[in-house]
Design a protein around this motif. Structure first.
Motif, PDB file in Angstrom:
ATOM      1  N   LYS A   1       0.829  -1.216   0.000  1.00  0.00           N
ATOM      2  CA  LYS A   1       0.000   0.000   0.000  1.00  0.00           C
ATOM      3  C   LYS A   1       0.861   1.263   0.000  1.00  0.00           C
ATOM      4  O   LYS A   1       0.456   2.292  -0.553  1.00  0.00           O
ATOM      5  CB  LYS A   1      -0.957  -0.011   1.193  1.00  0.00           C
ATOM      6  N   LEU A   2       2.034   1.210   0.617  1.00  0.00           N
ATOM      7  CA  LEU A   2       2.975   2.342   0.563  1.00  0.00           C
ATOM      8  C   LEU A   2       3.420   2.560  -0.878  1.00  0.00           C
ATOM      9  O   LEU A   2       3.431   3.689  -1.377  1.00  0.00           O
ATOM     10  CB  LEU A   2       4.183   2.053   1.463  1.00  0.00           C
ATOM     11  N   ASN A   3       3.785   1.472  -1.552  1.00  0.00           N
ATOM     12  CA  ASN A   3       4.221   1.588  -2.942  1.00  0.00           C
ATOM     13  C   ASN A   3       3.105   2.128  -3.829  1.00  0.00           C
ATOM     14  O   ASN A   3       3.354   2.952  -4.716  1.00  0.00           O
ATOM     15  CB  ASN A   3       4.712   0.230  -3.458  1.00  0.00           C
ATOM     16  N   ALA A   4       1.892   1.690  -3.571  1.00  0.00           N
ATOM     17  CA  ALA A   4       0.762   2.184  -4.371  1.00  0.00           C
ATOM     18  C   ALA A   4       0.554   3.677  -4.127  1.00  0.00           C
ATOM     19  O   ALA A   4       0.334   4.447  -5.071  1.00  0.00           O
ATOM     20  CB  ALA A   4      -0.507   1.395  -4.016  1.00  0.00           C
ATOM     21  N   ALA A   5       0.665   4.107  -2.864  1.00  0.00           N
ATOM     22  CA  ALA A   5       0.423   5.519  -2.539  1.00  0.00           C
ATOM     23  C   ALA A   5       1.484   6.421  -3.165  1.00  0.00           C
ATOM     24  O   ALA A   5       1.182   7.530  -3.621  1.00  0.00           O
ATOM     25  CB  ALA A   5       0.401   5.711  -1.023  1.00  0.00           C
ATOM     26  N   LEU A   6       2.763   5.961  -3.180  1.00  0.00           N
ATOM     27  CA  LEU A   6       3.866   6.817  -3.647  1.00  0.00           C
ATOM     28  C   LEU A   6       4.239   6.572  -5.107  1.00  0.00           C
ATOM     29  O   LEU A   6       5.226   7.129  -5.597  1.00  0.00           O
ATOM     30  CB  LEU A   6       5.099   6.605  -2.758  1.00  0.00           C
ATOM     31  N   LYS A   7       3.457   5.758  -5.784  1.00  0.00           N
ATOM     32  CA  LYS A   7       3.778   5.407  -7.184  1.00  0.00           C
ATOM     33  C   LYS A   7       3.924   6.669  -8.045  1.00  0.00           C
ATOM     34  O   LYS A   7       3.051   7.530  -8.070  1.00  0.00           O
ATOM     35  CB  LYS A   7       2.661   4.527  -7.746  1.00  0.00           C
ATOM     36  N   GLY A   8       5.083   6.781  -8.720  1.00  0.00           N
ATOM     37  CA  GLY A   8       5.324   7.908  -9.609  1.00  0.00           C
ATOM     38  C   GLY A   8       5.704   9.197  -8.891  1.00  0.00           C
ATOM     39  O   GLY A   8       5.852  10.245  -9.518  1.00  0.00           O
ATOM     40  N   HIS A   9       5.878   9.138  -7.593  1.00  0.00           N
ATOM     41  CA  HIS A   9       6.191  10.320  -6.802  1.00  0.00           C
ATOM     42  C   HIS A   9       7.676  10.328  -6.405  1.00  0.00           C
ATOM     43  O   HIS A   9       8.239   9.276  -6.135  1.00  0.00           O
ATOM     44  CB  HIS A   9       5.306  10.333  -5.549  1.00  0.00           C
ATOM     45  N   ASP A  10       8.255  11.537  -6.363  1.00  0.00           N
ATOM     46  CA  ASP A  10       9.678  11.651  -5.992  1.00  0.00           C
ATOM     47  C   ASP A  10       9.979  11.053  -4.620  1.00  0.00           C
ATOM     48  O   ASP A  10      11.079  10.559  -4.377  1.00  0.00           O
ATOM     49  CB  ASP A  10      10.105  13.125  -5.968  1.00  0.00           C
ATOM     50  N   PHE A  11       9.022  11.135  -3.713  1.00  0.00           N
ATOM     51  CA  PHE A  11       9.246  10.603  -2.363  1.00  0.00           C
ATOM     52  C   PHE A  11       9.540   9.101  -2.364  1.00  0.00           C
ATOM     53  O   PHE A  11      10.127   8.576  -1.428  1.00  0.00           O
ATOM     54  CB  PHE A  11       8.041  10.897  -1.454  1.00  0.00           C
ATOM     55  N   ALA A  12       9.130   8.420  -3.437  1.00  0.00           N
ATOM     56  CA  ALA A  12       9.370   6.974  -3.516  1.00  0.00           C
ATOM     57  C   ALA A  12      10.859   6.653  -3.615  1.00  0.00           C
ATOM     58  O   ALA A  12      11.272   5.514  -3.380  1.00  0.00           O
ATOM     59  CB  ALA A  12       8.621   6.383  -4.707  1.00  0.00           C
ATOM     60  N   ASP A  13      11.691   7.653  -3.952  1.00  0.00           N
ATOM     61  CA  ASP A  13      13.129   7.418  -4.092  1.00  0.00           C
ATOM     62  C   ASP A  13      13.911   7.708  -2.818  1.00  0.00           C
ATOM     63  O   ASP A  13      15.116   7.524  -2.770  1.00  0.00           O
ATOM     64  CB  ASP A  13      13.696   8.297  -5.226  1.00  0.00           C
ATOM     65  N   LEU A  14      13.224   8.186  -1.791  1.00  0.00           N
ATOM     66  CA  LEU A  14      13.898   8.500  -0.527  1.00  0.00           C
ATOM     67  C   LEU A  14      13.810   7.328   0.440  1.00  0.00           C
ATOM     68  O   LEU A  14      12.883   6.522   0.364  1.00  0.00           O
ATOM     69  CB  LEU A  14      13.225   9.711   0.146  1.00  0.00           C
ATOM     70  N   PRO A  15      14.758   7.225   1.385  1.00  0.00           N
ATOM     71  CA  PRO A  15      14.591   6.250   2.464  1.00  0.00           C
ATOM     72  C   PRO A  15      13.285   6.567   3.218  1.00  0.00           C
ATOM     73  O   PRO A  15      12.941   7.747   3.376  1.00  0.00           O
ATOM     74  CB  PRO A  15      15.795   6.496   3.365  1.00  0.00           C
ATOM     75  N   ILE A  16      12.615   5.539   3.688  1.00  0.00           N
ATOM     76  CA  ILE A  16      11.307   5.747   4.323  1.00  0.00           C
ATOM     77  C   ILE A  16      11.417   6.674   5.536  1.00  0.00           C
ATOM     78  O   ILE A  16      10.502   7.460   5.820  1.00  0.00           O
ATOM     79  CB  ILE A  16      10.645   4.389   4.698  1.00  0.00           C
ATOM     80  N   GLU A  17      12.558   6.601   6.229  1.00  0.00           N
ATOM     81  CA  GLU A  17      12.737   7.455   7.415  1.00  0.00           C
ATOM     82  C   GLU A  17      12.682   8.935   7.017  1.00  0.00           C
ATOM     83  O   GLU A  17      12.118   9.766   7.740  1.00  0.00           O
ATOM     84  CB  GLU A  17      14.083   7.145   8.102  1.00  0.00           C
ATOM     85  N   ASP A  18      13.268   9.273   5.858  1.00  0.00           N
ATOM     86  CA  ASP A  18      13.248  10.665   5.387  1.00  0.00           C
ATOM     87  C   ASP A  18      11.849  11.074   4.940  1.00  0.00           C
ATOM     88  O   ASP A  18      11.430  12.214   5.147  1.00  0.00           O
ATOM     89  CB  ASP A  18      14.239  10.853   4.232  1.00  0.00           C
ATOM     90  N   VAL A  19      11.131  10.144   4.306  1.00  0.00           N
ATOM     91  CA  VAL A  19       9.746  10.441   3.903  1.00  0.00           C
ATOM     92  C   VAL A  19       8.931  10.817   5.139  1.00  0.00           C
ATOM     93  O   VAL A  19       8.187  11.804   5.146  1.00  0.00           O
ATOM     94  CB  VAL A  19       9.104   9.228   3.197  1.00  0.00           C
ATOM     95  N   LEU A  20       9.103  10.052   6.213  1.00  0.00           N
ATOM     96  CA  LEU A  20       8.308  10.289   7.422  1.00  0.00           C
ATOM     97  C   LEU A  20       8.749  11.567   8.141  1.00  0.00           C
ATOM     98  O   LEU A  20       7.913  12.302   8.661  1.00  0.00           O
ATOM     99  CB  LEU A  20       8.399   9.070   8.351  1.00  0.00           C
ATOM    100  N   ARG A  21      10.053  11.835   8.130  1.00  0.00           N
ATOM    101  CA  ARG A  21      10.543  13.101   8.724  1.00  0.00           C
ATOM    102  C   ARG A  21       9.942  14.300   7.999  1.00  0.00           C
ATOM    103  O   ARG A  21       9.725  15.347   8.587  1.00  0.00           O
ATOM    104  CB  ARG A  21      12.073  13.180   8.616  1.00  0.00           C
ATOM    105  N   ARG A  22       9.711  14.131   6.690  1.00  0.00           N
ATOM    106  CA  ARG A  22       9.204  15.243   5.865  1.00  0.00           C
ATOM    107  C   ARG A  22       7.727  15.065   5.531  1.00  0.00           C
ATOM    108  O   ARG A  22       7.258  15.522   4.484  1.00  0.00           O
ATOM    109  CB  ARG A  22      10.049  15.316   4.587  1.00  0.00           C
ATOM    110  N   ILE A  23       6.989  14.417   6.437  1.00  0.00           N
ATOM    111  CA  ILE A  23       5.604  14.051   6.135  1.00  0.00           C
ATOM    112  C   ILE A  23       4.751  15.283   5.786  1.00  0.00           C
ATOM    113  O   ILE A  23       3.818  15.185   4.974  1.00  0.00           O
ATOM    114  CB  ILE A  23       4.979  13.246   7.309  1.00  0.00           C
ATOM    115  N   GLY A  24       5.101  16.445   6.356  1.00  0.00           N
ATOM    116  CA  GLY A  24       4.358  17.672   6.070  1.00  0.00           C
ATOM    117  C   GLY A  24       4.464  18.119   4.616  1.00  0.00           C
ATOM    118  O   GLY A  24       3.646  18.912   4.140  1.00  0.00           O
ATOM    119  N   GLU A  25       5.487  17.630   3.906  1.00  0.00           N
ATOM    120  CA  GLU A  25       5.672  17.993   2.495  1.00  0.00           C
ATOM    121  C   GLU A  25       4.995  16.998   1.560  1.00  0.00           C
ATOM    122  O   GLU A  25       4.934  17.235   0.347  1.00  0.00           O
ATOM    123  CB  GLU A  25       7.170  18.031   2.154  1.00  0.00           C
TER     124      GLU A  25
END
Ligand SMILES: [Fe+2]
Length: 202
Positions: A38-62
């Motif tokens: 479900k994470l992969n489906a949500a971030l499909k085609g999005h730049d955030f998919a290329d970041l480590p998950i920890e960074d995605v969560l740190r930047r959740i506001g973006e």
């Protein structure tokens, strides 16, 4: 790039009798796999998919609002379980040593006092969630809990030890006895790994 389900660092039955084989198998192959998909489906085609998950969560506001809750739920679920498997070990338990032992004594007074505080945060989390030991931005230790799959990274914290208190983590073996499950969790904590995470984070 897609997020991948990490292998367990031990066999499904390795944590018995504290966590049973069937619980571990379902937890890893169904629940953690489900968050991953479900994470992969949500971030499909999005730049955030290329970041480590920890960074995605740190930047959740973006993260765009339209997918933010899906990333909180499934990105949190992905990251929380990824950490959880590694802080458990069939050779775990006992008391910590090294820098984390000193830091626990400094912050909580003693290992027993720390255990009591952590267990109480974990068992006291209303409904589904997690109990945590995290490192804050100043390098200090903090015991806390989060609801659902909310990640400590979203609050600027770095989790170094966590216990999953969703019923899917313990119900087959412990039914409603969350406190007994958390008591037994202490027998399988991989303190060497927690110490390593502590040194990386502080
Ligand atoms: Fe879980």
């Amino acid at each position: 790039m897609a997020f991948e389900l990490p292998d367990l660092p031990y066999e499904y039955d390795a944590l018995e009798p504290h966590i049973d084989e069937q619980t571990m198998r379902i937890h890893h192959t169904k629940h953690h796999q489900g968050y991953t998909n479900k994470l992969n489906a949500a971030l499909k085609g999005h730049d955030f998919a290329d970041l480590p998950i920890e960074d995605v969560l740190r930047r959740i506001g973006e993260v765009p609002e339209g997918i933010r809750q899906a990333v909180i739920n499934n990105g949190g679920g992905y990251a929380n379980h990824k950490l959880f498997w590694t802080v458990l070990s069939p050779n775990g338990g006992g008391a910590p040593s090294g820098d984390i032992a000193d830091a626990i004594n400094d912050e909580f007074g003693s290992f027993d006092d720390f255990k009591e505080e952590f267990s109480s945060a974990a068992t006291g989390q209303f409904g589904s969630g997690w109990g945590w030991l995290s490192v804050d931005e100043g390098g200090g230790l903090k015991v806390h809990s989060t609801p659902n799959q909310n990640s400590p990274y979203m609050d600027g914290l770095t989790p170094i030890l966590g216990v999953d208190v969703w019923e899917h983590a313990y119900y087959l073996n412990y039914q409603n006895e969350r406190g007994t499950y958390v008591d037994n969790f202490w027998n399988i904590v991989n303190w060497d790994q927690v110490n390593e995470y502590f040194n990386d984070a502080s």
